[in-house]
Enzyme design. Structure first.
Site, PDB file in Angstrom:
ATOM      1  CG  ASN A 105      -1.472   1.289   1.303  1.00 41.60           C
ATOM      2  OD1 ASN A 105      -1.914   2.035   0.570  1.00 41.60           O
ATOM      3  ND2 ASN A 105      -2.195   1.531   2.753  1.00 41.60           N
ATOM      4  N   GLY A 106       0.853   2.173  -0.984  1.00 46.68           N
ATOM      5  CA  GLY A 106       1.465   3.445  -0.979  1.00 46.68           C
ATOM      6  C   GLY A 106       2.134   3.464  -2.365  1.00 46.68           C
TER       7      GLY A 106
END
Ligand code: M6R
Length: 618
Positions: A105-106
């Site tokens: 995530n990111g």
């Protein structure tokens, strides 16, 4: 935004897959456009990933034999690098031996240069994602170390950007390794099993014992336990806590949608946010304020930074705090604040408002404020999230988990918390206890009034259903009614995909009145007849002006306000309260209107198109 789940436990039939799929379902509210899982089985990692909803993934998993396994990871993706396709969905594999899978995530900011180097080394990519770069790097590092934690540590120190990563490797079948920088990751502690999740909703059905990780930390979970180290290898304990949200709170509780449930939870959201803020003498006590009374007395300006609905809560806060505490308050969209060289220093109090505590724009604004020496407080709904952790102090709202993408109860809780902050500043800086007690006691009556208001929404729903084909709706308000008008317009855009604009009523004559044509629906948020400076009369005049040009006027007015009757096509009544507290009531019919109109159009109320619950990229 993306949802992440990791699990390791006993080798019982289908448990790992069940836990991970259940976690992904509970994380759906974060918004996603593809999903996938990886299971460690035998000598390799197997699984599936599909664009679209979780049902596509379930179907794909049912079409293949799956191993009995202790260990699994899962992911719901909201596309950043590369479109929402099967190939770009996570997990991604590293190397060519099908032994490693990784979810993320990111955003990895230096992925271009890393990818270029890997391609030069002969690595063949099967997706366009930044994540696959990390998967190959960890696989390569594992080949050198034979240990997944060590491999992860080697790689994270070469990455720039924001990330939560989870990895599994079939040579270490009872291990999941996670790492976080600027992106959330929580550990769930079970009996003979452990969990990882982007938030506690991922494992709330299995355990309430959780562990908060710090910035730049790596966690390794096994069925028996966990270890935490910093990116530099220093061992750490993490911070254990008990999750107070129960599993039912994360479900719909009998309502058709999370949004409807959350609208009905608003009396509690306000009441709980007020709870425990005063001592036995009636003095406000803010335990997690993080700044001393002396610090607060030294402040000469406040800047509120936030995005979307939270920014409208900030606009309401400005009116109240300036009025009560006599301190200048600026409100700025966090993404604009960060890049315009704001004039702030150690005498500035920067207050961030964020439901999730993970909104990247707001986080960056807080960091920038800190760099410039400002004092920082966050108003936040999510315990242990990044923004409050990085702020000097925090005022938690107690709205409970907000699952629907469109914010409702968090908005009311944010406004309530802003009032508490404003009153605390009055207490500390102006030493006026009586005025504070008076407002607090009026605030205590608000939950009951919201409850009453929610019981009288039938006509609002009818109006919404009649308007399902409407192409544009305008919203007017003045003073604290102005941010309410903006919020009403935002709700309608988000939920019903209808063009909607909120204006300050006084601005009408400077341009927007040209939009008025026969039949144009216009909501008008009317200030209390007791408002200062004759504001009520001015807004009543605005209603007359637009009615004279053919507008269909939908007027939100206090009970007993008869002045609006002759000029309103519809009057929606709200209970009386003091002028500055009115947004806690006037916004409710606008939320119900947007919800009902979206439902009438057959749209996805909880997950509107193109939106994510928590926007963790800039
Ligand atoms: O989690 P945050 O409060 O920081 O989120 C800020 C905005 O993204 C959020 O309020 C957004 O505007 C909502 N979808 C509005 O309903």
């Amino acid at each position: 935004m993306c949802g992440i789940v990791g699990y390791v436990g006993p080798n019982s039939s289908g448990r790992a897959l069940e836990v991970v799929m259940d976690g992904l379902t509970r994380l759906e509210y974060r918004g996603y456009d593809s999903a996938g899982v990886a299971l460690v089985g035998g000598s390799e990692v197997v699984g599936a990933k599909r664009a679209g909803k979780l049902s596509n993934l379930t179907k794909a998993l049912a079409e293949q034999p799956l191993p009995e396994t202790t260990t699994a990871i899962g992911h719901t993706r909201w596309a950043t690098h590369g479109g929402p396709t099967d190939e770009n969905a996570h997990p991604h594999r590293g190397g060519t031996d099908r032994k490693l899978a990784l979810v993320h995530n990111g955003i990895i900011e230096n992925f271009h240069s890393l990818r270029k180097q890997l391609i030069a080394d002969g690595v063949v990519f099967s997706s366009e994602t930044d994540t696959e770069v990390v998967a190959h790097l960890v696989s390569r590092a594992f080949a050198g170390t034979g240990d997944l934690t060590a491999a992860m540590r080697e790689v994270v120190n070469t990455l720039h950007g924001a990330f939560t990563l989870l990895a599994v490797h079939s040579d270490q079948p009872d291990v999941v390794v996670g790492a976080r920088r600027n992106s959330p990751l929580v550990v769930g502690l079970g009996e003979g099993e452990n969990f990882l999740g982007s938030d506690v909703a991922a494992f709330i059905g299995y355990t309430r014992r959780a562990l908060e990780l710090g910035q730049d930390q790596i966690v390794t979970i096994t069925p028996e336990g966990y270890t935490v180290i910093d990116f530099d290898g220093t061992p750490s304990d993490g911070k254990a806590y008990e999750v107070t949200w129960d599993a039912a709170a994360a479900e719909k509780g009998g309502f058709d949608t999370f949004m409807e449930k959350e609208i009905h939870e608003q009396p509690h959201a306000v009441a709980d946010t007020l709870l425990g803020r005063t001592d036995e003498t009636g003095l406000l006590v803010l335990d997690e304020m993080g700044l001393t009374e002396e610090d607060l007395r030294a402040i000469d300006k406040m800047v509120i930074v936030a995005c979307g609905t939270a920014a409208y809560a900030g606009m309401v806060a400005k009116y109240a705090i300036e009025r009560w505490a006599r301190i200048p308050v600026e409100v700025e969209l966090a993404h604009e604040f960060r890049y315009r060289d704001p004039v702030i220093d150690e005498k500035t109090l920067v207050v961030s408002i964020s439901q999730s505590g993970e909104t990247m724009d707001t986080l960056m604004a807080v960091r920038h404020a800190k760099e410039l020496g400002a004092r920082t407080i966050s108003i936040c709904n999510t315990h242990g999230s990044t923004i409050p952790r990085e702020s000097d102090g925090v005022l938690y709202t107690h709205a409970g988990p907000e699952i629907a993408v469109a914010s409702t109860k968090a908005f009311l809780a944010q406004i309530t918390a802003s009032y508490i902050l404003g009153l605390y500043l009055v207490q500390v800086r102006r030493d006026q206890r009586e005025g504070v007690a008076e407002v607090m006691s009026e605030l205590q009556r608000i939950p009951e009034k919201i409850q009453e208001l929610l019981g009288s929404m039938d006509r609002v729903k009818e109006i919404a259903r009649f308007m399902a084909d409407t192409r544009a709706v305008l919203f007017l308000g003045r003073h604290v009614g102005f941010p309410v008008a903006m919020e009403g317009a935002l709700k309608l855009k988000e939920l019903a995909y209808i063009h909607a604009e909120g204006f300050a009523a006084g601005e009408l004559k400077h341009g927007p009145i040209a939009l008025i044509e026969p039949g144009q629906p216009v909501f008008v948020v009317v200030p209390s007849p007791d408002s200062e400076h004759g504001l009520h009369g001015k807004v009543v005049s605005n209603i007359q002006e637009i009615r004279a040009r053919g507008a269909r006027t939908l007027v939100i007015a206090e009970e007993g306000d008869e002045d609006v009757e002759p000029f309103a096509d519809e009057v929606i009544r709200v209970p009386r309260t003091s002028a500055l507290l009115a947004p806690l009531l006037t916004v409710v019919p606008l939320q119900v209107f947007a919800l009902e109109l979206s439902t009438a159009k057959g749209l996805d109320v909880d997950q509107p198109r193109n939106l994510a619950k928590s926007v963790t990229v800039e």
